[in-house]
Enzyme design. Structure first.
Site, PDB file in Angstrom:
ATOM      1  CB  SER A  73      -0.893   0.043   1.239  1.00 21.08           C
ATOM      2  OG  SER A  73      -1.903  -0.888   1.109  1.00 21.08           O
ATOM      3  CB  CYS A  89       8.380  -4.040   6.499  1.00 21.76           C
ATOM      4  SG  CYS A  89       7.102  -4.774   5.514  1.00 21.76           S
ATOM      5  CG  ASN A 270       6.895  -6.935   8.749  1.00 23.21           C
ATOM      6  OD1 ASN A 270       7.148  -8.084   9.094  1.00 23.21           O
ATOM      7  ND2 ASN A 270       6.026  -6.652   7.814  1.00 23.21           N
ATOM      8  N   PRO A 271       5.326  -5.542  11.513  1.00 21.64           N
ATOM      9  CG  PRO A 271       4.128  -3.530  11.587  1.00 21.64           C
ATOM     10  CD  PRO A 271       5.327  -4.173  10.952  1.00 21.64           C
ATOM     11  CB  CYS A 272       1.751  -8.654   9.308  1.00 20.07           C
ATOM     12  SG  CYS A 272       0.693  -7.196   9.403  1.00 20.07           S
ATOM     13  CD  GLU A 274       4.539  -9.093   6.240  1.00 21.49           C
ATOM     14  OE1 GLU A 274       4.186  -9.484   7.369  1.00 21.49           O
ATOM     15  OE2 GLU A 274       4.133  -8.045   5.738  1.00 21.49           O
ATOM     16  N   PRO A 419       0.431 -10.342   4.357  1.00 21.36           N
ATOM     17  CG  PRO A 419      -0.182  -9.172   6.289  1.00 21.36           C
ATOM     18  CD  PRO A 419       0.993  -9.541   5.448  1.00 21.36           C
ATOM     19  CB  THR A 420      -2.096  -9.260   0.224  1.00 17.06           C
ATOM     20  OG1 THR A 420      -2.995 -10.361   0.433  1.00 17.06           O
ATOM     21  CG2 THR A 420      -0.732  -9.795  -0.162  1.00 17.06           C
ATOM     22  N   GLY A 421      -3.563  -7.442   3.131  1.00 19.07           N
ATOM     23  CA  GLY A 421      -4.880  -7.059   3.663  1.00 19.07           C
ATOM     24  C   GLY A 421      -5.632  -6.104   2.762  1.00 19.07           C
ATOM     25  CB  THR A 422      -5.274  -2.650   1.824  1.00 19.54           C
ATOM     26  OG1 THR A 422      -5.001  -2.585   3.205  1.00 19.54           O
ATOM     27  CG2 THR A 422      -6.369  -1.680   1.478  1.00 19.54           C
TER      28      THR A 422
HETATM   29  P1  ADP Z   1      -1.163  -3.934   2.152  1.00 19.32           P
HETATM   30  O1  ADP Z   1      -2.179  -4.902   1.649  1.00 19.32           O
HETATM   31  O2  ADP Z   1      -1.811  -2.674   2.660  1.00 19.32           O
HETATM   32  O3  ADP Z   1      -0.065  -3.644   1.194  1.00 19.32           O
HETATM   33  P2  ADP Z   1      -0.363  -5.951   4.114  1.00 19.32           P
HETATM   34  O4  ADP Z   1      -1.654  -6.278   4.781  1.00 19.32           O
HETATM   35  O5  ADP Z   1       0.193  -6.938   3.142  1.00 19.32           O
HETATM   36  O6  ADP Z   1      -0.457  -4.506   3.447  1.00 19.32           O
HETATM   37  O7  ADP Z   1       0.733  -5.694   5.225  1.00 19.32           O
HETATM   38  C1  ADP Z   1       2.081  -5.620   4.858  1.00 19.32           C
HETATM   39  C2  ADP Z   1       2.826  -4.811   5.850  1.00 19.32           C
HETATM   40  O8  ADP Z   1       2.435  -3.460   5.738  1.00 19.32           O
HETATM   41  C3  ADP Z   1       2.579  -5.140   7.306  1.00 19.32           C
HETATM   42  O9  ADP Z   1       3.290  -6.233   7.784  1.00 19.32           O
HETATM   43  C4  ADP Z   1       3.041  -3.881   7.939  1.00 19.32           C
HETATM   44  O10 ADP Z   1       4.448  -3.835   7.987  1.00 19.32           O
HETATM   45  C5  ADP Z   1       2.520  -2.848   6.979  1.00 19.32           C
HETATM   46  N1  ADP Z   1       1.184  -2.409   7.375  1.00 19.32           N
HETATM   47  C6  ADP Z   1       0.014  -3.007   7.176  1.00 19.32           C
HETATM   48  N2  ADP Z   1      -1.011  -2.317   7.707  1.00 19.32           N
HETATM   49  C7  ADP Z   1      -0.467  -1.248   8.270  1.00 19.32           C
HETATM   50  C8  ADP Z   1      -0.972  -0.137   8.997  1.00 19.32           C
HETATM   51  N3  ADP Z   1      -2.253   0.013   9.269  1.00 19.32           N
HETATM   52  N4  ADP Z   1      -0.090   0.774   9.407  1.00 19.32           N
HETATM   53  C9  ADP Z   1       1.208   0.641   9.149  1.00 19.32           C
HETATM   54  N5  ADP Z   1       1.737  -0.375   8.475  1.00 19.32           N
HETATM   55  C10 ADP Z   1       0.933  -1.306   8.050  1.00 19.32           C
END
Ligand code: ADP
Length: 572
Positions: A73, A89, A270-272, A274, A419-422
């Protein structure tokens, strides 16, 4: 350019597209991809001519706008905007002094302000109650400083776009480990932190024989207390059972794979989870959308290995370029990052990919394919980085790395499963290597507001292709989020559409193990567990994960205290 889903457009408008001072969106998704492609391709000018930069701009634009590959993101949000911090990260060290702690806190606030996530290991801090000076002061301890970091994250809302994310680690031999393990419990939540206990092989051996375990004051290196390792373990798995926190990271496994051991030990991720990193390192990530790499042969859907093989070197080049055009928050982060040039290429859409191929997630066939796929991605990524090194040179610490003297390579690490959350929302696919959480879902964004309710597109396709999509079934899936009780589907079809908590946890772990085998960094994975899971079951999973060489993991039990981002079914 690929047509974007409604959900995707909504996410982009809320957080990614450039806005003017009044908050009005002044960029289209296409312009966003162009902005990012142009900025990232501009790195080519260092080694090539304008025509090279133009060529790569076109390639990068195509792979993003077709949703074949997306960077993390922060790159999408910031590239070419003047903000310029592109890594997701970071790991920052926490030194045992008040000025050291506040230096790090300030650095973390600045990293988070621009969208980065930060990880810390608090184990160097002297324990609570330990003396601070000759004049009799005592320390409030690492847990209280972690709470301070959490409080700070509360106030750095990344321009109101998303909440900060942190990883807080404490090693298993720290005297305050029990207090740390209780920190995640329901009443005492530190909401901006994922917590992990840093476990060593030595601890696991003590656990096996229940040999007393020493808790050591990091300031004096003196043993403060001896405890039963089982007592620590029970607290750990109870915390995970109750609230999903803490998770574990296996420090010796991580360091056995450290590509630059002479630069020191890795103590945090890093936070998640990986990306294990050295102090001050940052890393940028990108993920291949697997659902776009399927072809049909003799009426059967199969992976399109050739096209996967083509996109990998482009993605590696993209991510190496990102390091080149990145803006670093300070000189220490810049130096550490540029010395090893770590990148993390991974995948998203794995569960959807398996559905398209007609393979149940909970099957050996899926696990074997995962291993084959990640081996392929890792090997091709390494080859691509070696190719880049020919022109651009190896990373500066290369001579002291595990690659020297025979293999010049541009990046100390190439792969990560994020995690590719967003970005999976933007690409409209399942996240990372996770199974589908539910067949229909209501998704809330990170600020806790509701977003769209929807049946997973891949599930709709699957049922449609099989001619099974009745209105009644659609309604039922939308309401329940599962098709487990459906009379219309065969057992095989139900197996293909099993959701995260219906899949036996052992399969979750097997997928993580399979991908970790060929991932330079780590795999961010949450093992979803049904509400009825017992703490001992979690202990078994952690033990097995350690034995199988996983670098770290977290569990999430349905109904436990942790905030959920996803809600199965539309009913809830
Ligand atoms: P995205 O899909 O937004 O690219 P991910 O869910 O794959 O992100 O997370 C990848 C990394 O991005 C996380 O391990 C963390 O380091 C960073 N990250 C994710 N969400 C946040 C957040 N809300 N604030 C800061 N860093 C974040």
């Amino acid at each position: 350019m690929k047509q974007l889903s409604e959900n995707s457009i909504r996410v982009l408008e809320e957080r990614y597209l450039v806005q003017d001072h009044s908050g009005k969106v002044i960029e289209t998704p296409e312009e966003m991809f162009l902005r990012v492609a142009k900025k990232v391709a501009s790195a080519e000018l260092k080694w090539g001519k304008q025509k090279d930069a133009d060529y790569w701009e076109g390639q990068f634009f195509r792979m993003m706008s077709e949703l074949d590959f997306l960077p993390n993101s922060t790159t999408l949000m910031n590239a070419g905007t003047g903000y310029g911090q592109l890594s997701a990260c970071f790991v920052l060290p926490v030194r045992d002094s008040l000025s050291g702690i506040f230096d790090t806190l300030k650095m973390a606030a600045l990293v988070q302000q621009k969208g980065g996530g930060t990880g810390f290991n608090f184990s160097k801090l002297r324990p609570k109650g330990d003396r601070v000076s000759k004049h009799g002061g005592t320390s409030s301890g690492p847990v209280s400083f972690l709470e301070l970091f959490n409080f700070s994250s509360d106030h750095v809302k990344q321009g109101g776009k998303r909440l900060g994310a942190n990883m807080g680690i404490m090693n298993v031999d720290h005297p305050d480990i029990f207090e740390f393990m209780r920190l995640g419990s329901k009443e005492n939540r530190v909401r901006h932190f994922n917590l992990s206990v840093g476990i060593t092989d030595q601890f696991m051996k003590h656990l096996e024989t229940d040999k007393p375990w020493s808790l050591i004051n990091p300031r004096t290196q003196k043993v403060l207390n001896k405890v039963s390792p089982k007592a620590i373990w029970e607290e750990l798995i109870f915390g995970a059972w109750e609230s999903g926190n803490p998770g574990v990271i296996f420090l010796d496994t991580i360091n056995s794979k450290n590509p630059t051991p002479n630069q020191g030990e890795i103590q945090a991720t890093n936070p998640c989870g990986e990306v294990p990193l050295l102090p001050y390192e940052s890393c940028n990530l990108g993920s291949i959308n697997l659902t776009h790499f399927i072809k049909s042969a003799k009426g059967k859907s199969i992976p399109d290995w050739e096209r996967i093989g083509e996109i990998i070197p482009m993605a590696v080049r993209f991510l190496d370029n990102v390091i080149e055009v990145n803006h670093f928050p300070n000189s220490k982060i810049k130096k550490a990052t540029l010395s090893n040039r770590k990148i993390g290429l991974g995948v998203m859409g794995w569960a959807d990919f398996l559905i398209q191929l007609g393979i149940p997630y909970g099957s050996q066939e899926a696990v074997d394919l995962g291993e084959e796929l990640m081996r392929f991605i890792n090997e091709k990524s390494h080859l691509a980085s070696q190719e880049l090194a020919k022109k651009r040179g190896s990373f500066p610490n290369w001579e002291e790395s595990v690659f020297a003297p025979h293999t010049p390579i541009r990046n100390a690490t190439l792969t990560s499963i994020a995690p590719t959350g967003t970005i999976s929302l933007i690409a409209n696919t399942s996240s990372s290597i996770e199974p589908l959480f539910a067949l229909a879902f209501e998704r809330r964004n990170v600020l806790g507001e509701e977003t769209l309710q929807t049946i997973q597109p891949q599930v709709l396709n699957f049922l449609q292709e099989k001619g099974l999509l009745s209105e009644e079934l659609k309604q039922k899936i939308a309401e329940d989020g599962t098709c487990a009780d459906s009379h219309e589907l065969s057992e095989k079809d139900k197996a293909i559409l099993q959701t995260a908590t219906e899949i036996d946890p052992i399969w979750h772990l097997k997928h993580q193990v399979a991908f970790q085998k060929f991932t330079d960094n780590a795999v961010s994975k949450t093992i979803n567990l049904p509400a009825s899971t017992k703490p001992e079951d979690i202990g078994e999973i952690y033990l097995q994960a350690w034995k199988e060489g996983v670098k770290g993991l977290t569990v999430f039990r349905t109904d436990s205290g942790r905030e959920q981002m996803l809600y199965p079914g539309l009913k809830t």
